[in-house]
Design a protein around this motif. Structure first.
Motif, mmCIF file in Angstrom:
data_model
loop_
_atom_site.group_PDB
_atom_site.id
_atom_site.type_symbol
_atom_site.label_atom_id
_atom_site.label_comp_id
_atom_site.label_asym_id
_atom_site.label_seq_id
_atom_site.Cartn_x
_atom_site.Cartn_y
_atom_site.Cartn_z
ATOM 1 N N GLU A 28 0.862 -1.313 -0.078
ATOM 2 C CA GLU A 28 -0.033 -0.003 0.150
ATOM 3 C C GLU A 28 0.964 1.307 0.002
ATOM 4 O OE1 GLU A 28 -3.243 0.481 -0.320
ATOM 5 O OE2 GLU A 28 -3.040 -1.765 -0.789
ATOM 6 N N LYS A 31 2.565 1.926 -3.517
ATOM 7 C CA LYS A 31 1.746 2.568 -4.422
ATOM 8 C C LYS A 31 1.417 3.916 -4.241
ATOM 9 C CE LYS A 31 -1.399 -0.841 -3.696
ATOM 10 N NZ LYS A 31 -2.541 -1.798 -3.715
ATOM 11 N N ASP A 45 -4.865 -4.742 -6.742
ATOM 12 C CA ASP A 45 -4.056 -4.716 -5.772
ATOM 13 C C ASP A 45 -3.351 -6.256 -5.804
ATOM 14 O OD1 ASP A 45 -4.724 -2.377 -5.025
ATOM 15 O OD2 ASP A 45 -6.143 -3.017 -3.368
ATOM 16 N N GLN A 49 0.782 -6.780 -6.059
ATOM 17 C CA GLN A 49 1.911 -7.650 -5.093
ATOM 18 C C GLN A 49 2.600 -8.676 -5.930
ATOM 19 O OE1 GLN A 49 0.334 -8.297 -1.110
ATOM 20 N NE2 GLN A 49 1.058 -10.443 -1.220
#
Length: 256
Positions: A28, A31, A45, A49
């Motif tokens: 998170e 990003k 997401d 990852q």
């Protein structure tokens, strides 16, 4: 006579671990930094990852296989974020920020109990103290030592991202010894892995090598063939035990 003690950082002076929560957290934050600099991943997401971790795996394969460490400005565009094809000119200025973010977020870090007492004990006995660390950030180790309040104990801090060599390559140990102005037979190295720390120190000719177990020990040492001459001289549970062992090994510098 032993007169110098050099330490690994992550897993040794500091306890270190990661789990699903730390991995999700770092993704998170990565990003957020990328988007703040005009770099949009453009994927879910989960895909983000998976792609980042695949890049990390590719880098580790190269880095650990060659016992070398690249600079952040090479690691992030050429490995970790390679599949995204980001504008290199936008990415390069933030690669050290990303590298440090990774080190402090992917891993949970905290100073091991008894470290400051150990440093005071070593100084009182007259030992020279330093750090040799594998770390893909240029400044993370220096920053963390400052935060822990133990940077001033260190006469030298040698980091793989600066030298280009990573443990167990003997050259990173030799660089540290040159900077510390010490001879290998007078040095003790303390680390958590045989595969990186103990083998590297032994091959560099260190007088002694001590191991303290960490979260990383088993995963880094699995399947590693270890010669009798490359085993630790002692396995310690804590730093009070290490100092007692050092006094027995080197009574000339023990406190009277």
């Amino acid at each position: 006579m032993l007169n110098t003690v050099l330490f690994d950082m992550g897993g040794t002076l500091e306890d270190i671990w990661y789990n699903d929560e730390t991995v999700a957290d770092v993704m998170e934050k990565l990003k957020a930094v990328l988007r703040a600099n005009g770099l949009e991943p453009g994927c879910t997401d989960q895909e983000f990852q998976e792609r980042v971790l695949a890049g990390v795996k590719d880098y580790k394969r190269w880095s650990e296989g060659n016992m070398l460490e690249a600079k952040p400005e090479e690691i992030w565009p050429d490995y970790y974020l390679k599949s995204f094809g980001f504008d290199r000119e936008k990415l390069l200025p933030i690669t050290e920020e990303l590298a440090n973010l990774w080190e402090i977020t992917y891993y949970h870090r905290e100073l091991r109990p008894g470290v400051k007492e150990l440093m005071d004990g070593l100084k009182a006995r007259g030992y020279h103290i330093g750090v040799i660390s594998n770390n893909a950030s240029l400044y993370n180790v220096f920053n963390v030592l400052e935060e822990y309040g133990i940077r001033d104990y260190m006469e030298d801090v040698t980091v793989s991202s600066v030298t280009g060599y990573r443990k167990p390559h003997p050259e990173i140990f030799r660089i540290s010894m040159r900077q510390m102005r010490c001879r290998p037979e007078n040095c003790v190295y303390v680390g958590d892995t045989v595969s990186r720390d103990i083998i590297g120190a032994k091959r560099a000719g260190f007088g002694r090598a001590a191991q303290i177990y960490s979260f990383l020990t088993a995963q880094k040492d699995v399947g590693i063939p270890i010669a009798e001459s490359e085993k630790p001289d002692v396995v310690i549970q804590n730093f009070e035990e290490f100092l007692a062992w050092l006094d027995r090994e080197n009574p000339a510098m023990a406190l009277k």
